[in-house]
Design a protein around this motif. Structure first.
Motif, PDB file in Angstrom:
ATOM      1  N   SER A 107       0.859  -1.189   0.000  1.00 10.75           N
ATOM      2  CA  SER A 107       0.000   0.000   0.000  1.00 10.75           C
ATOM      3  C   SER A 107       0.890   1.231   0.000  1.00 10.75           C
ATOM      4  CB  SER A 107      -0.918  -0.002   1.224  1.00 10.75           C
ATOM      5  OG  SER A 107      -0.137   0.024   2.393  1.00 10.75           O
ATOM      6  N   ASN A 140      -4.277   7.570   1.871  1.00  7.42           N
ATOM      7  CA  ASN A 140      -4.074   6.352   1.077  1.00  7.42           C
ATOM      8  C   ASN A 140      -4.038   6.768  -0.401  1.00  7.42           C
ATOM      9  OD1 ASN A 140      -4.655   4.121  -0.571  1.00  7.42           O
ATOM     10  ND2 ASN A 140      -5.801   3.104   1.053  1.00  7.42           N
ATOM     11  N   GLN A 452     -11.085  -2.493   2.159  1.00  6.66           N
ATOM     12  CA  GLN A 452     -10.277  -2.517   0.934  1.00  6.66           C
ATOM     13  C   GLN A 452     -10.355  -3.874   0.243  1.00  6.66           C
ATOM     14  OE1 GLN A 452      -6.410  -0.703   0.973  1.00  6.66           O
ATOM     15  NE2 GLN A 452      -6.905   0.468   2.801  1.00  6.66           N
ATOM     16  N   ASN A 473      -6.965  -2.383  -3.335  1.00  3.70           N
ATOM     17  CA  ASN A 473      -5.675  -2.368  -2.638  1.00  3.70           C
ATOM     18  C   ASN A 473      -4.578  -3.134  -3.368  1.00  3.70           C
ATOM     19  OD1 ASN A 473      -7.207  -4.601  -1.815  1.00  3.70           O
ATOM     20  ND2 ASN A 473      -6.481  -4.578   0.296  1.00  3.70           N
TER      21      ASN A 473
END
Ligand code: AHR
Ligand code: AHR
Length: 516
Positions: A107, A140, A452, A473
């Motif tokens: 990630s 994110n 995710q 993800n």
């Protein structure tokens, strides 16, 4: 339509080839195809209006026609390495494919949003402030996917707790100096917490009093000010007050504005300020306020300090949510005409969601049919033997249980509302999610990992037909059937189900009427 998806696939292949050849070669291939015409971008327009940008932030595109530097920096979890993400060509769109390959299998968070204006006003992780500790969270990097004229890009997804700041700026308005600000936000990702802001704030991270800020606020807070309807509203955060007009509290001219992509404008100079807004996908800006400073003491003259915040309040209040795609701050009070041209430029950038919805409306029921020639009567289903997701043949003669097992309720993506999640039609609260790259149905446990693992971004089918579902993800991986079991798979990779043989067919699904 067909032509567009052919082009998109051709471009995807080109980018994939570019990745194999090394990114530099790939970028120059794309760049040479795009560099024929000089590009005009928002900061060129502000400059010709004599109100130049002194800060220009975007993770989706260049804001100057000549800008060919980095847009932002990401850091990946696996080894903490960072990479700068640039543009596909001068003045053009973000090279999101570079992020996808750098972040594949791990990630990433957005660590820096670079200032394109040359003033060095980069935004980085916000420090603690008077209202809340820090440093704040980082966004994110894949949570706000978007597409600009067919080019994939990512916005800055601000969940509560996330914030960016620069307390040591240059060129930003201070005191009562005039400035303009605009930003493009997601009108459907908002909350009432304090304070989803972009713009001018205190250099000390503390509330230093009325008039020490002048930022665009976007959200549903009614603590200080509000307009008609239920919000979100565009307001000005002037410190100790979000203002929707000249009065504290309610102002009838500030409407609820919730376009999926919303342009928000705030500008202010000596005893004058304005709120404007519009649909970033079409049409022009409307003026929601234009007049003197609020009729509350402390805001005339202003005491702007010139720091820049994104996603938080001036004192680092960080209860707010929102999504930011691009925004600037100018020196001088831009004319409405200049801002109208900027709005036209934003519309021409062609923001859209990454969803190729093809019937994927949240709340609707669907079945997902395989398109590989082996399996065109097979649908994604679960069964009572275990929690795995498989494909099997379903027909009108199938049992009611089989039909219901092969039926899914489309939900707004648990991790990202511009993508989707699939809830079982007969096991309510259970979602399709991957775990060790296999698909299962499981109860939503409320964790961000679950969200995710259960979120998929629909895209035109990898084989040229149907729809492919990209894992939010693991963006190189798509929902795939392999040996009648469902996985997320990349086109080549270490798992058996990453086999390149039939990958495009196996990852392309026909969104079909629900069996139950
Ligand atoms: O003006 C609203 C908020 O009040 C500011 O963003 C913050 O600094 C203070 O808490
Ligand atoms: O499916 C890949 C990963 O496996 C999921 O993200 C996680 O839940 C599990 O570790």
């Amino acid at each position: 339509m067909l032509l567009t998806s052919h082009l998109r696939r051709a471009r995807r292949k080109l980018l994939a080839a570019a990745t194999i050849l090394g990114l530099t070669a790939g970028v120059s291939l794309v760049a040479s195809a795009q560099s024929r015409a000089a590009v005009t971008d928002p900061c060129d327009i502000y400059a010709s209006g004599n109100t130049p940008c002194v800060a220009a932030h975007s993770t989706t595109r260049a804001l100057y026609g000549s800008y060919s530097g980095s847009l932002y920096q990401v850091r990946r979890a696996s080894d903490s390495a960072t990479a700068n993400i640039g543009v596909l060509s001068a003045g053009g769109y973000a090279n999101a494919a570079a992020q996808d390959s750098f972040c594949a299998g791990t990630s990433c968070v957005i660590t820096v949003i670079y200032d394109q204006s040359g003033h060095g006003n980069n935004l980085t992780q916000a420090p603690a402030g008077g209202a809340a500790g820090g440093p704040d969270n980082l966004a994110n990097a894949i949570a706000a996917p978007t597409v600009l004229n067919g080019h994939a890009a990512y916005g800055v997804f601000v969940a509560p707790g996330t914030g960016y700041r620069n307390d040591h700026t240059s060129g930003i308005a201070t005191g009562d100096q005039a400035e303009g600000e605009y930003a493009v936000f997601d009108g459907t990702h908002v909350n009432g917490g304090c304070c989803f802001d972009y713009g001018n704030a205190e250099t000390s991270n503390n509330d230093t009093g009325n008039g020490h800020m002048e930022a665009i606020y976007f959200g549903t807070s009614k603590t200080w000010g509000y307009g008609t309807g239920t919000g979100p509203w565009i307001m000005a955060d002037l410190e100790n007050g979000l203002f929707s007009g000249v009065n504290a509290g309610y102002n009838a001219n500030d409407p609820t504005i919730n376009h999926r992509f919303t342009t928000a404008v705030v500008k202010g100079g000596p005893n004058q300020w304005s709120i404007r807004g519009g649909d970033a996908q079409s049409g022009s800006l409307s003026t929601f306020y234009n007049g003197t400073r609020p009729n509350v003491s402390g805001y005339n003259p202003m005491h702007k300090e010139g720091a820049i915040i994104l996603g938080i309040g001036g004192d680092n209040s960080k209860g707010s949510a929102g999504t930011f795609y691009e925004g600037v701050m100018t020196s001088g009070y831009p004319s409405d005409a200049t801002e109208n041209s900027v709005q036209a430029n934003i519309v021409a950038a062609g923001y859209t969601t990454s969803s190729n919805t093809g019937g994927l409306t949240p709340g609707s029921r669907i079945s997902l049919r395989a398109t590989t020639s082996c399996c065109t009567t097979d649908y994604i289903r679960h069964d009572d033997a275990d929690t795995k997701a498989v494909i099997s043949s379903i027909s009108s003669g199938s049992s009611a249980t089989d039909k219901a097992d092969a039926t899914w309720i489309v939900r707004a993506g648990l991790a990202n509302s511009s993508c989707v999640s699939f809830e079982s039609a007969n096991d309510s609260g259970q979602f399709l999610r991957h775990y060790n790259f296999e698909l299962y149905i499981a109860s939503n446990d409320g964790t961000s990992l679950f969200a995710q693992d259960a979120t998929f971004c629909p895209q035109p089918g990898n084989s040229g037909q149907g729809t492919s579902f990209q894992s939010v993800n693991y963006p190189t991986k798509y929902l795939r059937h392999y040996a009648y079991t469902v996985y997320i798979a990349s086109d080549g990779g270490s798992n058996a189900w990453d086999s390149t043989n039939l990958w495009s067919d196996d990852t392309s699904w026909a969104v079909s009427p629900p069996w139950a």
